[in-house]
Design a protein around this motif. Structure first.
Motif, PDB file in Angstrom:
ATOM      1  N   ALA A 168       0.835  -1.204   0.000  1.00 37.73           N
ATOM      2  CA  ALA A 168       0.000   0.000   0.000  1.00 37.73           C
ATOM      3  C   ALA A 168       0.870   1.254   0.000  1.00 37.73           C
ATOM      4  N   ARG A 169       1.943   1.218   0.797  1.00 36.25           N
ATOM      5  CA  ARG A 169       2.840   2.384   0.843  1.00 36.25           C
ATOM      6  C   ARG A 169       3.534   2.596  -0.495  1.00 36.25           C
ATOM      7  N   SER A 170       3.810   1.505  -1.206  1.00 34.61           N
ATOM      8  CA  SER A 170       4.453   1.639  -2.519  1.00 34.61           C
ATOM      9  C   SER A 170       3.530   2.317  -3.523  1.00 34.61           C
ATOM     10  N   LEU A 171       2.222   2.310  -3.237  1.00 36.67           N
ATOM     11  CA  LEU A 171       1.241   2.968  -4.095  1.00 36.67           C
ATOM     12  C   LEU A 171       1.022   4.419  -3.682  1.00 36.67           C
ATOM     13  N   GLY A 172       1.750   4.857  -2.666  1.00 41.32           N
ATOM     14  CA  GLY A 172       1.615   6.227  -2.190  1.00 41.32           C
ATOM     15  C   GLY A 172       0.580   6.407  -1.108  1.00 41.32           C
ATOM     16  N   ALA A 173       0.079   5.305  -0.554  1.00 37.52           N
ATOM     17  CA  ALA A 173      -0.931   5.368   0.504  1.00 37.52           C
ATOM     18  C   ALA A 173      -0.286   5.182   1.871  1.00 37.52           C
ATOM     19  N   GLN A 174      -1.006   5.561   2.901  1.00 32.99           N
ATOM     20  CA  GLN A 174      -0.606   5.267   4.268  1.00 32.99           C
ATOM     21  C   GLN A 174      -1.203   3.922   4.666  1.00 32.99           C
ATOM     22  N   ALA A 175      -0.474   3.159   5.461  1.00 28.49           N
ATOM     23  CA  ALA A 175      -0.974   1.857   5.887  1.00 28.49           C
ATOM     24  C   ALA A 175      -0.409   1.505   7.243  1.00 28.49           C
ATOM     25  N   GLU A 176      -1.246   0.878   8.066  1.00 30.29           N
ATOM     26  CA  GLU A 176      -0.792   0.417   9.373  1.00 30.29           C
ATOM     27  C   GLU A 176      -1.523  -0.853   9.749  1.00 30.29           C
ATOM     28  N   LEU A 177      -0.885  -1.656  10.593  1.00 35.18           N
ATOM     29  CA  LEU A 177      -1.486  -2.890  11.068  1.00 35.18           C
ATOM     30  C   LEU A 177      -2.323  -2.593  12.305  1.00 35.18           C
ATOM     31  N   VAL A 178      -3.454  -3.298  12.433  1.00 35.34           N
ATOM     32  CA  VAL A 178      -4.300  -3.164  13.611  1.00 35.34           C
ATOM     33  C   VAL A 178      -4.545  -4.555  14.189  1.00 35.34           C
ATOM     34  N   PRO A 179      -4.499  -4.679  15.526  1.00 33.98           N
ATOM     35  CA  PRO A 179      -4.661  -6.000  16.129  1.00 33.98           C
ATOM     36  C   PRO A 179      -6.105  -6.458  16.245  1.00 33.98           C
ATOM     37  N   ASP A 180      -7.059  -5.525  16.198  1.00 34.02           N
ATOM     38  CA  ASP A 180      -8.460  -5.849  16.461  1.00 34.02           C
ATOM     39  C   ASP A 180      -9.330  -5.204  15.382  1.00 34.02           C
ATOM     40  N   ALA A 181      -9.860  -6.019  14.474  1.00 33.67           N
ATOM     41  CA  ALA A 181     -10.672  -5.482  13.374  1.00 33.67           C
ATOM     42  C   ALA A 181     -11.931  -4.809  13.897  1.00 33.67           C
ATOM     43  N   ASP A 182     -12.567  -5.378  14.915  1.00 32.60           N
ATOM     44  CA  ASP A 182     -13.793  -4.799  15.452  1.00 32.60           C
ATOM     45  C   ASP A 182     -13.547  -3.405  16.016  1.00 32.60           C
ATOM     46  N   ALA A 183     -12.461  -3.245  16.747  1.00 36.27           N
ATOM     47  CA  ALA A 183     -12.143  -1.936  17.316  1.00 36.27           C
ATOM     48  C   ALA A 183     -11.809  -0.935  16.214  1.00 36.27           C
ATOM     49  N   ALA A 184     -11.109  -1.395  15.178  1.00 34.28           N
ATOM     50  CA  ALA A 184     -10.709  -0.493  14.096  1.00 34.28           C
ATOM     51  C   ALA A 184     -11.896  -0.036  13.260  1.00 34.28           C
ATOM     52  N   LEU A 185     -12.953  -0.845  13.177  1.00 36.56           N
ATOM     53  CA  LEU A 185     -14.089  -0.530  12.317  1.00 36.56           C
ATOM     54  C   LEU A 185     -14.750   0.789  12.707  1.00 36.56           C
ATOM     55  N   ALA A 186     -14.691   1.139  13.985  1.00 36.47           N
ATOM     56  CA  ALA A 186     -15.328   2.374  14.448  1.00 36.47           C
ATOM     57  C   ALA A 186     -14.728   3.607  13.777  1.00 36.47           C
ATOM     58  N   GLY A 187     -13.479   3.514  13.338  1.00 34.80           N
ATOM     59  CA  GLY A 187     -12.829   4.647  12.700  1.00 34.80           C
ATOM     60  C   GLY A 187     -12.757   4.562  11.194  1.00 34.80           C
ATOM     61  N   CYS A 188     -13.447   3.568  10.602  1.00 36.76           N
ATOM     62  CA  CYS A 188     -13.327   3.328   9.168  1.00 36.76           C
ATOM     63  C   CYS A 188     -14.700   3.326   8.484  1.00 36.76           C
ATOM     64  N   PRO A 189     -14.970   4.308   7.644  1.00 37.44           N
ATOM     65  CA  PRO A 189     -16.231   4.275   6.901  1.00 37.44           C
ATOM     66  C   PRO A 189     -16.249   3.237   5.766  1.00 37.44           C
ATOM     67  N   LEU A 190     -15.078   2.718   5.404  1.00 36.71           N
ATOM     68  CA  LEU A 190     -14.977   1.691   4.373  1.00 36.71           C
ATOM     69  C   LEU A 190     -14.307   0.453   4.954  1.00 36.71           C
ATOM     70  N   ALA A 191     -14.783  -0.725   4.571  1.00 39.70           N
ATOM     71  CA  ALA A 191     -14.172  -1.972   5.044  1.00 39.70           C
ATOM     72  C   ALA A 191     -14.435  -3.076   4.038  1.00 39.70           C
ATOM     73  N   VAL A 192     -13.525  -4.036   4.013  1.00 34.70           N
ATOM     74  CA  VAL A 192     -13.737  -5.244   3.218  1.00 34.70           C
ATOM     75  C   VAL A 192     -13.252  -6.430   4.033  1.00 34.70           C
ATOM     76  N   THR A 193     -14.016  -7.513   3.992  1.00 33.18           N
ATOM     77  CA  THR A 193     -13.581  -8.785   4.575  1.00 33.18           C
ATOM     78  C   THR A 193     -13.268  -9.717   3.421  1.00 33.18           C
ATOM     79  N   CYS A 194     -12.031 -10.178   3.361  1.00 30.81           N
ATOM     80  CA  CYS A 194     -11.583 -11.009   2.237  1.00 30.81           C
ATOM     81  C   CYS A 194     -10.685 -12.117   2.789  1.00 30.81           C
ATOM     82  N   THR A 195     -11.308 -12.996   3.549  1.00 27.06           N
ATOM     83  CA  THR A 195     -10.614 -14.086   4.239  1.00 27.06           C
ATOM     84  C   THR A 195     -11.071 -15.420   3.647  1.00 27.06           C
TER      85      THR A 195
END
Length: 303
Positions: A168-195
């Motif tokens: 993602a950073r190579s595309l010029g975007a910011q990216a970070e790892l998060v340990p808890d998807a549920d907690a992170a969802l509160a700050g994200c208006p966009l999400a995808v589950t691809c598991t």
């Protein structure tokens, strides 16, 4: 080299993100498109063989791929196979495309198209749950087509998540790892589950302006989203499926006890024009050969 046989790199080159999204949207308005139900044959060790034909007035194609869940985490891809493209008028074979690349790119492009029509808030950041092939494709598609510049990545594999963040950073975007998807969802208006959809990976309800694309589950037994999450969106917002095949394939929604056959498809949304953008949106994608046909049409013109 056979000029009709495109390897993975040449297949990707023939399917640039923005034109692919536009081609998928155009296909939804094409009355000549015919897509019979796909054939799914169970093979050994939990694997499947898929045969997915489709055609329009000029182009016919079939995707023949294997899905082998046991390959997850190994050097072998979970999806392998080809897309063979024919000219309807002459019956001649035009192209053979790399099946995994077509699958990865058209799936992410469909999610981007759905977000373009349905997402209440496209500003990001975007939560990516699952850091495999589809995670990478969704980062690329949403960055290229919708201009998303920040991604939060949740994965069982720290190594895979770090690799996706680097990409993602190579595309010029910011990216970070998060340990808890549920907690992170509160700050994200966009999400995808691809598991691999072997269990629930997202339980928290989305924001009021949230858009979730769920692409991992494509059988009644598979699941990524908690049943309460699905019922919450059904009550408070809107659920749209990619195609009518989801009526019997959308495990997330079926296990939540929802009447999938009553839900609109992406084609319904596009045909209706402006869609309401109030409340959370869940876009459930199970896969459809029409998406592969759109990719075949675009690749044939590029060739």
């Amino acid at each position: 080299m056979d000029e009709m046989l495109l390897d993975a790199a040449r297949t990707a080159q023939a399917l640039p993100w923005a034109p692919l999204v536009d081609e998928i949207e155009a296909l939804l308005a094409d009355s000549s498109v015919a897509v019979p139900p796909r054939t799914v044959m169970l093979t050994a060790h939990g694997a499947c063989l898929f045969a997915m034909p489709a055609c329009d007035a000029r182009t016919a194609m079939t995707k023949l791929i294997t899905f082998t869940p046991g390959n997850a985490g190994s050097a072998r891809p979970a999806i392998q196979g080809d897309v063979t493209v024919f000219d309807v008028a002459t019956g001649e074979r035009r192209l053979i495309l790399d099946g995994p690349i077509v699958t990865g790119r058209r799936t992410a492009a469909v999610s981007a198209l759905a977000a373009r029509w349905l997402a209440p808030n496209l500003a990001g950041p975007m939560l990516i749950v699952g850091a495999g092939v589809q995670g990478r494709a969704h980062v690329e598609a949403f960055a290229a087509v919708l201009g998303v510049r920040r991604f939060l990545i949740a994965s069982r594999s720290t190594r895979s998540a770090e690799a996706l963040a680097d990409h993602a950073r190579s595309l010029g975007a910011q990216a970070e790892l998060v340990p808890d998807a549920d907690a992170a969802l509160a700050g994200c208006p966009l999400a995808v589950t691809c598991t691999p959809a072997s269990g629930v990976v997202l339980r928290a309800p989305p924001r009021a302006d949230g858009f979730i694309a769920a692409v991992g589950a494509f059988t009644p037994q598979m699941v990524e989203l908690d049943a309460a999450l699905c019922r919450h969106v059904a009550a408070q917002g809107r659920i749209v499926v990619d195609a009518r095949a989801a009526d019997h394939e959308a495990g997330d929604l079926l296990q939540a006890g929802l009447d999938v056959a009553a839900l609109p498809t992406l084609a319904d949304v596009v045909a209706a024009g402006d869609a309401p953008r109030r409340g959370p949106v869940l876009f459930k994608s199970c896969g459809w050969a029409g998406w592969d046909l759109a990719a075949a049409r675009l690749a044939t013109r590029a060739g």
